[in-house]
Design an enzyme around this catalytic site. Sequence first.
Site, mmCIF file in Angstrom:
data_model
loop_
_atom_site.group_PDB
_atom_site.id
_atom_site.type_symbol
_atom_site.label_atom_id
_atom_site.label_comp_id
_atom_site.label_asym_id
_atom_site.label_seq_id
_atom_site.Cartn_x
_atom_site.Cartn_y
_atom_site.Cartn_z
ATOM 1 N N GLY A 104 28.218 29.747 41.928
ATOM 2 C CA GLY A 104 29.670 29.737 41.857
ATOM 3 C C GLY A 104 30.333 28.688 42.731
ATOM 4 O O GLY A 104 31.522 28.796 43.024
ATOM 5 N N ASP A 105 29.610 27.682 43.164
ATOM 6 C CA ASP A 105 30.169 26.558 43.921
ATOM 7 C C ASP A 105 29.191 25.406 43.762
ATOM 8 O O ASP A 105 28.464 25.352 42.779
ATOM 9 C CB ASP A 105 30.387 26.951 45.386
ATOM 10 C CG ASP A 105 31.500 26.131 46.065
ATOM 11 O OD1 ASP A 105 31.844 25.050 45.553
ATOM 12 O OD2 ASP A 105 32.016 26.564 47.102
ATOM 13 N N ASP A 106 29.107 24.490 44.733
ATOM 14 C CA ASP A 106 28.186 23.362 44.597
ATOM 15 C C ASP A 106 26.745 23.854 44.523
ATOM 16 O O ASP A 106 26.345 24.742 45.272
ATOM 17 C CB ASP A 106 28.308 22.429 45.810
ATOM 18 C CG ASP A 106 29.704 21.848 45.962
ATOM 19 O OD1 ASP A 106 30.272 21.401 44.948
ATOM 20 O OD2 ASP A 106 30.222 21.854 47.087
#
Length: 181
Positions: A104-106
């Site tokens: 849910g991010d990098d």
Amino acid sequence: HNGTINGQGQAWWKKFRQKRLNYTRGPLVQIMWSSDIVITNITLRDSPFWTFHPYDCKNITVKGVTILAPVIEAPNTDGIDPGKYLLPNSCEDMLIEDCYISVGDDAIAIKSGWDQYGIAYGRPSMNIMIRNLVVRSMVSAGISIGSEMSGGVSNITVENLLVWDSRRGVRIKTAPGRGGY
């Protein structure tokens, strides 16, 4: 046939979104001031915050690792953060290969310290080889460098990276006053 470390992040993400936390969510796996580290053939899933965060480490191999978190509504679940989050932070001589990361991010965020603290500590992230990965990050990037990179980032090589269903393949982030190179 590998083991799994499950951070059971759902409860943490819910409290974070509701602004009911009085402290920071912890990373799933964090290793600090260490060398000669091998992380292989394991699944890391649903971290409350960053998934794998080696901090000021040297000679790290991450191979055949699967990192999973929901691609939406799982805030700040970076996969690997050398330096800060797989998050290499101020790390040197790191190999990341043959991994699958959907978060849910990098997927991988390379950092080296935050503002004046990173400048004072002065430890760059350097000599990082990233190859043969499949990554997914609907809200951010497959590979990001920065924005906390006050200690510097150099000699990063990325080969054979498949980025799918993501906002960006590679992202270099910066902000005024951050310093670094």
